[in-house]
Scaffold this motif. Structure first.
Motif, PDB file in Angstrom:
ATOM      1  N   LYS A 101       0.809  -1.228   0.000  1.00 17.61           N
ATOM      2  CA  LYS A 101       0.000   0.000   0.000  1.00 17.61           C
ATOM      3  C   LYS A 101       0.835   1.268   0.000  1.00 17.61           C
ATOM      4  CE  LYS A 101      -3.318   0.972   2.733  1.00 17.61           C
ATOM      5  NZ  LYS A 101      -4.706   1.299   2.564  1.00 17.61           N
ATOM      6  N   SER A 190      -7.875  -0.757   4.431  1.00 16.29           N
ATOM      7  CA  SER A 190      -8.540  -0.721   3.138  1.00 16.29           C
ATOM      8  C   SER A 190      -7.502  -1.017   2.050  1.00 16.29           C
ATOM      9  CB  SER A 190      -9.187   0.643   2.919  1.00 16.29           C
ATOM     10  OG  SER A 190      -8.267   1.674   3.237  1.00 16.29           O
ATOM     11  N   ASN A 192      -6.549   0.014  -0.816  1.00 15.33           N
ATOM     12  CA  ASN A 192      -6.175   1.032  -1.812  1.00 15.33           C
ATOM     13  C   ASN A 192      -4.705   1.386  -1.629  1.00 15.33           C
ATOM     14  OD1 ASN A 192      -7.660   2.079   0.708  1.00 15.33           O
ATOM     15  ND2 ASN A 192      -6.269   3.762   0.186  1.00 15.33           N
ATOM     16  N   SER A 198     -10.975   4.633  -1.018  1.00 16.79           N
ATOM     17  CA  SER A 198     -11.058   3.221  -0.651  1.00 16.79           C
ATOM     18  C   SER A 198     -11.756   2.425  -1.753  1.00 16.79           C
ATOM     19  CB  SER A 198     -11.812   3.072   0.666  1.00 16.79           C
ATOM     20  OG  SER A 198     -11.082   3.708   1.675  1.00 16.79           O
ATOM     21  N   GLU A 227     -15.888   2.898   5.239  1.00 16.04           N
ATOM     22  CA  GLU A 227     -15.253   2.036   6.234  1.00 16.04           C
ATOM     23  C   GLU A 227     -16.059   1.983   7.539  1.00 16.04           C
ATOM     24  OE1 GLU A 227     -14.010   4.621   4.736  1.00 16.04           O
ATOM     25  OE2 GLU A 227     -12.030   4.222   3.901  1.00 16.04           O
TER      26      GLU A 227
HETATM   27 MG    MG Z   1      -7.979   3.299   4.645  1.00 20.47          MG
END
Ligand code: MG
Ligand code: TXA
Length: 420
Positions: A101, A190, A192, A198, A227
């Motif tokens: 990430k 998340s 992304n 997200s 989220e």
């Molecule tokens: Mg996040």
């Protein structure tokens, strides 16, 4: 090349680059997952065991379990957004999440469990703080994360050396069955790239993380779209650190929650303000490549004229950019569907050499629909290469609180719709 004004993202390289790998996407069908509650268990639903009725889905889960047991990070569906999961008890595995990430190393992760029995295994004295029991009973599994005392079993890479750990029990059948099959909790932010909106579809995860992770389970679109709510009931009074899928209004009526506060709405705290543990405070979040201008909902504007006022305002804002010499070829407009009108996903128009792409997130009076469509809309407009995105805000009620929290962080300019 975009004009300089429109591309001001910092690049954050805190972890070494990961080697390129083939990213496989495996479909899973949520209709083939069931959960059987244990009789005579007070927390029957929360300790239910999964049954997967189709072989292809069993095989997909087993393949993900294999990767996770080998210490890899895997993209998984949850009811909120897609997560990037790894064994929460294994430091090397958790490091892969940060690397894929490009996540700042001081931003702690949520630990996901599939039963209260699993949660107890890593709680100090195998005990869940009593203040949380009625909340868990009512809202788990679901889009609620709770802050708990950490334990030596949780590596410091997960908690970033905080004395607390964030824990969530997702209701998504695939996430639940996968964690149960692993037999260990999964750390998952998340899925992304750090700083981006997200992901609510497997294709969003593939877009951001292809070549960096071996596998994504595709369980279709996420139902909630924002989220989880992060609740800290170890504080007095209890506080929502991040609004999310479980609303402030629904928490307020639960035992011990009548003094519940929302961070930044009802109080601010200097220590929290500096800490990366306060979700989304320290780092840039949810930002598409295009510049986002948010028009905040205002009580000064009546619901009958709110769409007209928004259109007038964004057109005048666009004229301002053009006057200042910014080249604008494509404009994205992300808005709500007026009451009584049929919802359309997308409409494209061209005028005077400018293309306008309008996307509707959901019906204005249904913040849960807007929440489901918001990240998807931001990502869609970005993928179309728009230079600017004008977003229509909604009232901060119910899921609207989470929607506005994310949109404010995505925006580089915020305009009050009620301003003259
Ligand atoms: Mg996040
Ligand atoms: O719905 C969700 O919560 C998704 C899905 C995948 O479960 N996960 C998610 O994770 O949103 P992430 O990493 O994007 O956001 C987790 C937030 C972070 O902003 C972090 O600051 C906060 O939770 N957090 C983690 N540990 C914490 C702690 N000990 N105290 C306070 N906040 C914490």
């Amino acid at each position: 090349m975009r004009p300089a004004l429109l591309s001001s993202r910092r690049s954050l390289h805190f972890w070494p680059r990961v080697s390129v790998m083939n990213t496989k996407v495996l479909p899973v069908d949520i209709t083939h997952f069931r959960f059987q509650a244990q009789p005579d268990d007070e927390f029957g639903v929360q300790n239910a065991k999964p049954v997967i009725t189709k072989e292809t889905d069993q095989t997909a889960i087993l393949e993900a379990v294999r990767e996770l047991k080998a210490g890899q990070a895997v993209g998984i569906p949850t009811e909120t957004v897609y997560g990037l999961a790894a064994n929460a008890l294994q430091e090397d595995a958790v490091a892969k999440i940060f690397a894929a990430k490009n996540r700042p190393a001081d931003n702690p992760l949520i630990v996901h469990v599939s039963s209260l029995d699993m949660l107890k295994t890593f709680m100090p004295d195998n005990t869940i703080p009593p203040v949380y029991l009625p909340i868990i009973k009512k809202l788990w599994p679901g889009p609620l994360t709770i802050i708990l005392p950490s334990s030596p079993m949780i590596p410091s890479t997960v908690t970033c050396s905080q004395p607390t750990v964030a824990v969530r029990f997702p209701s998504h059948p695939v996430a639940r069955a996968l964690i149960d099959a692993c037999g260990f909790p999964l750390a998952a932010p998340s899925a992304n790239s750090s700083g981006k909106p997200s992901p609510t579809l497997a294709s969003h995860v593939f877009h951001d993380l292809q070549g960096k992770i071996p596998l994504i389970l595709d369980g279709g679109p996420c139902d909630v779209g924002v989220e989880s709510t992060v609740l800290d009931a170890l504080r007095t009074p209890p506080a929502i650190l991040r609004p999310g899928g479980i609303t402030y209004e629904s928490l307020l009526s639960l035992p011990h929650m009548n003094k519940l506060q929302v961070y930044r709405k009802h109080f601010v705290d200097e220590a929290l303000e500096q800490a990366p543990t306060t979700p989304g405070m320290k780092y840039r979040h949810y930002s598409p490549d295009a510049k986002v201008v948010l028009f905040e909902h205002s009580d000064k504007v009546s619901e009958t004229t709110v769409h007209e006022v928004f259109e007038t305002k964004w057109k005048s804002e666009l004229a301002g950019f053009q006057k200042a010499g910014v080249t604008v070829r494509k404009v994205g407009v992300l808005q709500t569907t007026p009451e009584g009108e049929a919802c359309h996903w997308e409409q494209v128009q061209s005028k005077d050499g400018v293309e306008y792409i309008e996307i509707q997130m959901g019906r204005r009076g249904h913040p849960e629909e807007v929440a489901r469509g918001m990240f998807k809309g931001l990502r869609e407009l970005d993928s179309r290469g728009v230079d600017l995105i004008f977003v229509q805000g909604i009232p901060e009620l119910h899921e609207g609180m989470a929607v506005m929290n994310r949109l404010r962080k995505a925006a580089s300019k915020i305009i009050d719709l009620g301003e003259l």
